[in-house]
Scaffold this active site. Structure first.
Site, PDB file in Angstrom:
ATOM      1  CB  CYS A 177      59.227  51.259 -43.466  1.00  0.00           C
ATOM      2  SG  CYS A 177      59.852  50.675 -41.864  1.00  0.00           S
ATOM      3  CE  LYS A 179      61.594  42.024 -46.415  1.00  0.00           C
ATOM      4  NZ  LYS A 179      61.676  43.486 -46.333  1.00  0.00           N
ATOM      5  CB  CYS A 211      64.145  51.121 -41.403  1.00  0.00           C
ATOM      6  SG  CYS A 211      63.654  50.359 -42.959  1.00  0.00           S
ATOM      7  CB  CYS A 252      60.585  50.375 -38.391  1.00  0.00           C
ATOM      8  SG  CYS A 252      61.638  49.151 -39.211  1.00  0.00           S
ATOM      9  NE  ARG A 304      68.221  44.901 -41.661  1.00  0.00           N
ATOM     10  CZ  ARG A 304      68.005  44.100 -40.630  1.00  0.00           C
ATOM     11  NH1 ARG A 304      69.031  43.600 -39.948  1.00  0.00           N
ATOM     12  NH2 ARG A 304      66.766  43.790 -40.286  1.00  0.00           N
ATOM     13  NE  ARG A 343      65.155  47.653 -38.593  1.00  0.00           N
ATOM     14  CZ  ARG A 343      65.794  47.761 -39.742  1.00  0.00           C
ATOM     15  NH1 ARG A 343      65.792  46.757 -40.595  1.00  0.00           N
ATOM     16  NH2 ARG A 343      66.437  48.862 -40.062  1.00  0.00           N
ATOM     17  CE  LYS A 357      60.345  43.889 -42.527  1.00  0.00           C
ATOM     18  NZ  LYS A 357      60.368  45.366 -42.692  1.00  0.00           N
TER      19      LYS A 357
END
Length: 339
Positions: free
Chosen positions: A132, A262, A134, A142, A219, A231, A209
């Site tokens: 990814c 997730k 991010c 992302c 984070r 997001r 997700k």
């Protein structure tokens, strides 16, 4: 002519002979008929690598979870391997970020150097690499931003995801785990890997997700909070079960070898739906917020921590998960919760 035998009738629920407690009478009987068990081979442990030397920086919101420099990370991986955990999921924390996340595309990126070091020290340990942008972008989203939409440009991001996948495979990654939530990302990554001599490298897609509040502590450790907005324009709506199933089925069609849900605890119905709709292995990510809540409750002394942890982990298996990605992986083994 002899008539066929009459099929046996199932037990009536009103039968006086039905006593399920008979099989709970003692520990040996309970173990004999236990339908789901935890095994150390079920787990992957997320780890976070940063620049520097001799760094092991604990994250306040996630006690027991650390940012580690490569030298410290290698020692951690050696311990993980000795415990019998088969692999890790590796996340990188670069020193410098820009709008395109260009560090992620460099062959000497923090993650590529970490992969090489781990493979020297622990060649049998599976290194699964999160794919990814991010953690690498200055804006925390992302992929590449579409300034007009104020969101991520799906197709432009597919191109750099494919490039990043090749770079990670060349560094020695055993599996690619794309988490960017872009449409057709699995197809783009699979095509890139296949055309570059990496057809043998599997993809474990973050196929369902959700745009979840459970990611908050992650984070902190990954330093990946968006600098604006959120997001929700590309991650899953938490209310949509049919869409969640569709996303995983689409990734399976595009070539994902393992499907992932997730977060975990609030979405076990989704795990069950996907497990019943596909024969692909199912992974579940027991995320940072779930971990942090349990650790806070443990510190406050308001739960039987070991029993609640075991219940959570078994619920993942019961729902249909084959693989558990969890920050609890080491302690689950050390506490004796796994075979």
């Amino acid at each position: 002519m002899t008539p066929p035998p009459t099929p046996a009738k199932p037990h009536s629920l009103e039968s006086t002979f039905l006593r399920p407690r008979r099989l709970r009478y003692n520990p040996a009987l309970r173990a004999l008929v236990r339908q789901n068990r935890l095994h150390k081979s079920d787990f992957l442990l997320p780890l976070f690598v940063c620049e520097g030397k001799q760094i092991k920086r604990e994250i306040a919101s996630m006690p027991g979870v650390y940012q580690m420099s490569i030298d410290t990370l290698v020692k951690e991986c050696e311990e993980v391997a000795k415990l019998g955990i088969l692999g890790i999921v590796l996340f990188g924390i670069p020193k410098d970020k820009d709008a395109q996340g260009s560090h992620a595309l460099q062959p000497d990126s923090i993650v590529c150097r970490a992969i090489a070091a781990i493979k020297i020290a622990c060649p049998e340990l599976l290194v699964v690499v999160d794919l990814c942008f991010c953690e690498y972008t200055s804006h925390g989203h992302c992929g590449i931003l579409d300034e007009k939409l104020g969101s991520v440009d799906n197709d432009a991001t597919l191109r750099i995801l494919a490039e990043q996948a090749i770079t990670l495979a060349q560094a020695g990654a055993d599996m690619i785990a794309p988490s960017a939530s872009m449409d057709q990302m699995v197809r783009a990554i699979r095509a890139a890997l296949d055309s570059s001599g990496f057809a043998h490298i599997p993809i474990m897609s973050y196929s369902t997700k959700f745009a979840s509040a459970y990611y908050g502590p992650f984070r902190d450790v990954a330093e990946s909070a968006p600098s604006f907005g959120d997001r929700r324009s590309y991650q899953q709506d938490i209310a949509n079960a049919k869409e969640a199933l569709l996303e995983s089925l689409l990734d399976a069609q595009e070539g994902a070898d393992i499907l992932m849900v997730k977060p975990a605890l609030a979405f076990l119905d989704i795990v069950r739906d996907i497990a019943q709709a596909t024969l692909a292995p199912i992974a579940i990510y027991n995320v940072s917020g779930e971990y942090a809540m349990l650790k806070c409750a443990q510190k406050a002394g308001i739960i039987d921590y070991e029993r609640v942890l075991e219940e959570n982990l078994l619920s993942f298996k019961r729902a249909g998960a084959d693989i558990i990605i969890s920050y609890h992986a080491k302690e689950a083994i050390l506490l004796g919760l796994c075979d």
